[in-house]
Design a protein around this motif. Structure first.
Motif, PDB file in Angstrom:
ATOM      1  N   MET A  15      -8.066   4.537  -3.432  1.00 53.95           N
ATOM      2  CA  MET A  15      -7.494   2.416  -3.807  1.00 53.95           C
ATOM      3  C   MET A  15      -8.156   2.364  -3.186  1.00 53.95           C
ATOM      4  O   MET A  15      -8.564   2.280  -2.001  1.00 53.95           O
ATOM      5  CB  MET A  15      -5.908   2.019  -3.735  1.00 53.95           C
ATOM      6  CG  MET A  15      -5.508   0.940  -3.394  1.00 53.95           C
ATOM      7  SD  MET A  15      -3.902   0.208  -2.921  1.00 53.95           S
ATOM      8  CE  MET A  15      -3.122   1.209  -3.612  1.00 53.95           C
ATOM      9  N   SER A  16      -8.932   0.315  -3.612  1.00 53.00           N
ATOM     10  CA  SER A  16     -10.410   0.796  -2.754  1.00 53.00           C
ATOM     11  C   SER A  16      -9.188  -0.394  -1.942  1.00 53.00           C
ATOM     12  O   SER A  16      -8.391  -0.739  -2.022  1.00 53.00           O
ATOM     13  CB  SER A  16     -10.881  -0.419  -3.855  1.00 53.00           C
ATOM     14  OG  SER A  16     -10.325  -1.611  -4.955  1.00 53.00           O
ATOM     15  N   HIS A  17     -10.185  -1.205  -0.936  1.00 49.48           N
ATOM     16  CA  HIS A  17      -9.724  -2.119   0.333  1.00 49.48           C
ATOM     17  C   HIS A  17      -9.301  -3.027  -0.353  1.00 49.48           C
ATOM     18  O   HIS A  17      -8.086  -4.096   0.105  1.00 49.48           O
ATOM     19  CB  HIS A  17     -10.715  -2.140   0.906  1.00 49.48           C
ATOM     20  CG  HIS A  17     -10.663  -1.117   2.201  1.00 49.48           C
ATOM     21  ND1 HIS A  17      -9.930  -0.976   3.024  1.00 49.48           N
ATOM     22  CD2 HIS A  17     -12.151  -0.672   2.235  1.00 49.48           C
ATOM     23  CE1 HIS A  17     -10.432   0.363   3.190  1.00 49.48           C
ATOM     24  NE2 HIS A  17     -11.731   1.140   3.328  1.00 49.48           N
ATOM     25  N   LEU A  18     -10.333  -3.479  -1.585  1.00 48.62           N
ATOM     26  CA  LEU A  18     -10.081  -5.351  -2.611  1.00 48.62           C
ATOM     27  C   LEU A  18      -8.286  -5.243  -3.321  1.00 48.62           C
ATOM     28  O   LEU A  18      -8.033  -5.681  -3.102  1.00 48.62           O
ATOM     29  CB  LEU A  18     -11.228  -5.421  -3.033  1.00 48.62           C
ATOM     30  CG  LEU A  18     -10.673  -6.919  -3.995  1.00 48.62           C
ATOM     31  CD1 LEU A  18     -10.850  -7.606  -3.105  1.00 48.62           C
ATOM     32  CD2 LEU A  18     -11.254  -7.174  -4.506  1.00 48.62           C
ATOM     33  N   THR A  19      -8.193  -3.811  -3.871  1.00 51.47           N
ATOM     34  CA  THR A  19      -7.312  -3.291  -4.099  1.00 51.47           C
ATOM     35  C   THR A  19      -5.899  -3.070  -3.677  1.00 51.47           C
ATOM     36  O   THR A  19      -4.525  -4.077  -4.629  1.00 51.47           O
ATOM     37  CB  THR A  19      -6.883  -1.583  -5.297  1.00 51.47           C
ATOM     38  OG1 THR A  19      -8.680  -2.577  -6.002  1.00 51.47           O
ATOM     39  CG2 THR A  19      -5.943  -1.808  -6.417  1.00 51.47           C
ATOM     40  N   ALA A  20      -6.078  -3.072  -2.169  1.00 50.55           N
ATOM     41  CA  ALA A  20      -4.530  -2.540  -1.542  1.00 50.55           C
ATOM     42  C   ALA A  20      -4.859  -4.186  -0.661  1.00 50.55           C
ATOM     43  O   ALA A  20      -3.268  -4.832  -0.731  1.00 50.55           O
ATOM     44  CB  ALA A  20      -5.060  -1.757  -0.044  1.00 50.55           C
ATOM     45  N   LEU A  21      -5.495  -4.940  -0.217  1.00 52.44           N
ATOM     46  CA  LEU A  21      -6.024  -6.312  -0.185  1.00 52.44           C
ATOM     47  C   LEU A  21      -4.555  -7.130  -1.243  1.00 52.44           C
ATOM     48  O   LEU A  21      -3.974  -7.930  -1.388  1.00 52.44           O
ATOM     49  CB  LEU A  21      -6.187  -7.213  -0.242  1.00 52.44           C
ATOM     50  CG  LEU A  21      -6.137  -8.177   0.566  1.00 52.44           C
ATOM     51  CD1 LEU A  21      -6.075  -7.531   2.043  1.00 52.44           C
ATOM     52  CD2 LEU A  21      -8.324  -9.161   0.895  1.00 52.44           C
ATOM     53  N   SER A  22      -5.001  -6.929  -2.136  1.00 52.81           N
ATOM     54  CA  SER A  22      -4.406  -7.943  -3.158  1.00 52.81           C
ATOM     55  C   SER A  22      -2.734  -7.595  -3.771  1.00 52.81           C
ATOM     56  O   SER A  22      -1.953  -8.444  -3.280  1.00 52.81           O
ATOM     57  CB  SER A  22      -5.093  -7.635  -4.987  1.00 52.81           C
ATOM     58  OG  SER A  22      -6.710  -8.012  -5.020  1.00 52.81           O
ATOM     59  N   ARG A  23      -3.053  -6.314  -3.416  1.00 48.38           N
ATOM     60  CA  ARG A  23      -1.371  -6.197  -3.722  1.00 48.38           C
ATOM     61  C   ARG A  23      -0.689  -6.008  -2.386  1.00 48.38           C
ATOM     62  O   ARG A  23       0.462  -6.897  -2.269  1.00 48.38           O
ATOM     63  CB  ARG A  23      -1.397  -4.357  -3.811  1.00 48.38           C
ATOM     64  CG  ARG A  23       0.110  -3.934  -3.783  1.00 48.38           C
ATOM     65  CD  ARG A  23      -0.175  -2.448  -4.237  1.00 48.38           C
ATOM     66  NE  ARG A  23      -0.678  -2.124  -5.741  1.00 48.38           N
ATOM     67  CZ  ARG A  23      -1.465  -0.551  -5.948  1.00 48.38           C
ATOM     68  NH1 ARG A  23      -0.670   0.153  -5.356  1.00 48.38           N
ATOM     69  NH2 ARG A  23      -1.302  -0.803  -7.100  1.00 48.38           N
ATOM     70  N   HIS A  24      -0.757  -6.303  -1.335  1.00 52.39           N
ATOM     71  CA  HIS A  24      -0.588  -6.976  -0.271  1.00 52.39           C
ATOM     72  C   HIS A  24      -0.455  -8.145  -0.046  1.00 52.39           C
ATOM     73  O   HIS A  24       1.098  -8.931   0.268  1.00 52.39           O
ATOM     74  CB  HIS A  24      -1.081  -6.449   1.364  1.00 52.39           C
ATOM     75  CG  HIS A  24      -0.945  -7.047   2.470  1.00 52.39           C
ATOM     76  ND1 HIS A  24       0.347  -6.276   2.384  1.00 52.39           N
ATOM     77  CD2 HIS A  24      -1.583  -8.125   3.079  1.00 52.39           C
ATOM     78  CE1 HIS A  24       0.667  -7.022   4.367  1.00 52.39           C
ATOM     79  NE2 HIS A  24      -0.263  -7.643   4.328  1.00 52.39           N
ATOM     80  N   LEU A  25      -1.258  -9.210  -1.132  1.00 52.41           N
ATOM     81  CA  LEU A  25      -1.138 -10.297  -1.127  1.00 52.41           C
ATOM     82  C   LEU A  25      -0.102 -10.586  -1.748  1.00 52.41           C
ATOM     83  O   LEU A  25       0.650 -11.663  -1.669  1.00 52.41           O
ATOM     84  CB  LEU A  25      -2.192 -11.177  -0.832  1.00 52.41           C
ATOM     85  CG  LEU A  25      -2.738 -11.730   0.207  1.00 52.41           C
ATOM     86  CD1 LEU A  25      -4.683 -11.728  -0.666  1.00 52.41           C
ATOM     87  CD2 LEU A  25      -2.949 -11.883   1.234  1.00 52.41           C
ATOM     88  N   SER A  26       0.293  -9.668  -2.808  1.00 54.79           N
ATOM     89  CA  SER A  26       0.994  -9.863  -4.261  1.00 54.79           C
ATOM     90  C   SER A  26       2.649 -10.074  -3.745  1.00 54.79           C
ATOM     91  O   SER A  26       3.806 -10.669  -3.884  1.00 54.79           O
ATOM     92  CB  SER A  26       1.159  -9.582  -4.981  1.00 54.79           C
ATOM     93  OG  SER A  26      -0.596  -9.507  -5.569  1.00 54.79           O
ATOM     94  N   GLU A  27       2.762  -9.050  -2.985  1.00 52.13           N
ATOM     95  CA  GLU A  27       3.669  -8.885  -1.648  1.00 52.13           C
ATOM     96  C   GLU A  27       4.182  -9.815  -0.690  1.00 52.13           C
ATOM     97  O   GLU A  27       6.225 -10.173  -0.869  1.00 52.13           O
ATOM     98  CB  GLU A  27       3.982  -7.370  -1.692  1.00 52.13           C
ATOM     99  CG  GLU A  27       3.569  -6.089  -2.293  1.00 52.13           C
ATOM    100  CD  GLU A  27       3.719  -4.909  -1.147  1.00 52.13           C
ATOM    101  OE1 GLU A  27       2.948  -4.867  -0.375  1.00 52.13           O
ATOM    102  OE2 GLU A  27       3.448  -3.569  -2.582  1.00 52.13           O
ATOM    103  N   GLU A  28       3.657 -10.916  -0.458  1.00 59.85           N
ATOM    104  CA  GLU A  28       3.766 -11.057   0.810  1.00 59.85           C
ATOM    105  C   GLU A  28       4.376 -13.055  -0.557  1.00 59.85           C
ATOM    106  O   GLU A  28       3.771 -13.957   0.224  1.00 59.85           O
ATOM    107  CB  GLU A  28       2.629 -11.622   1.119  1.00 59.85           C
ATOM    108  CG  GLU A  28       2.900 -10.880   2.462  1.00 59.85           C
ATOM    109  CD  GLU A  28       1.711  -9.953   3.548  1.00 59.85           C
ATOM    110  OE1 GLU A  28       1.510 -11.984   3.428  1.00 59.85           O
ATOM    111  OE2 GLU A  28       1.883  -9.915   4.580  1.00 59.85           O
ATOM    112  N   ALA A  29       3.227 -13.213  -1.761  1.00 66.40           N
ATOM    113  CA  ALA A  29       4.036 -14.156  -2.342  1.00 66.40           C
ATOM    114  C   ALA A  29       4.713 -14.713  -2.215  1.00 66.40           C
ATOM    115  O   ALA A  29       5.089 -16.340  -2.326  1.00 66.40           O
ATOM    116  CB  ALA A  29       3.155 -13.977  -3.752  1.00 66.40           C
TER     117      ALA A  29
ATOM    118  N   ALA B 205     -17.288 -18.273  -2.981  1.00 70.67           N
ATOM    119  CA  ALA B 205     -15.509 -18.304  -4.335  1.00 70.67           C
ATOM    120  C   ALA B 205     -15.048 -17.801  -4.180  1.00 70.67           C
ATOM    121  O   ALA B 205     -13.848 -18.249  -4.017  1.00 70.67           O
ATOM    122  CB  ALA B 205     -16.723 -17.822  -5.499  1.00 70.67           C
ATOM    123  N   ILE B 206     -15.082 -16.624  -3.994  1.00 70.17           N
ATOM    124  CA  ILE B 206     -13.708 -16.000  -3.489  1.00 70.17           C
ATOM    125  C   ILE B 206     -13.520 -16.181  -2.425  1.00 70.17           C
ATOM    126  O   ILE B 206     -11.869 -16.778  -2.700  1.00 70.17           O
ATOM    127  CB  ILE B 206     -13.794 -14.363  -3.411  1.00 70.17           C
ATOM    128  CG1 ILE B 206     -14.211 -13.745  -5.316  1.00 70.17           C
ATOM    129  CG2 ILE B 206     -12.792 -13.726  -3.816  1.00 70.17           C
ATOM    130  CD1 ILE B 206     -15.094 -12.452  -5.380  1.00 70.17           C
TER     131      ILE B 206
END
Length: 94
Positions: free
Chosen positions: A1-15, A35-36
């Motif tokens: 899993m890439s760091h970006l994928t892991a971070l995206s998943r982490h942020l989604s869980e905290e939404a 932009a990002i």
């Protein structure tokens, strides 16, 4: 899993707004005024993370500071500059 994928998943869980803030993550965002980065940095800060974000222009340091990040000027095309900025930020790894 890439760091970006892991971070995206982490942020989604905290939404969920009922989720408690997490303060255990130190995050390094290269291109914090891009932009990002402009969207990512405030989300990370709002969730209680300690964020170090970079810009290539000293004039944009204030933008990053207003977002709540520790701001660093870095030349993304200079290996030494990137290494120094990343080392000083002491981000989480893994």
């Amino acid at each position: 899993m890439s760091h970006l994928t892991a971070l995206s998943r982490h942020l989604s869980e905290e939404a969920n707004p009922d989720t408690e803030k997490v303060t255990d993550m130190r995050v390094f965002v290269a291109g914090g005024t891009g932009a990002i980065g402009q969207r990512l940095v405030p989300q990370l800060v709002a969730r209680g993370h300690q964020v170090t974000a970079t810009t290539s222009r000293p004039a944009k340091l204030g933008v990053l500071e207003k977002m709540g990040a520790d701001a660093v000027v870095m030349d993304g095309l200079d290996e030494a500059s990137v290494g120094e900025a990343e080392a000083a930020a002491k981000p989480e790894t893994g």
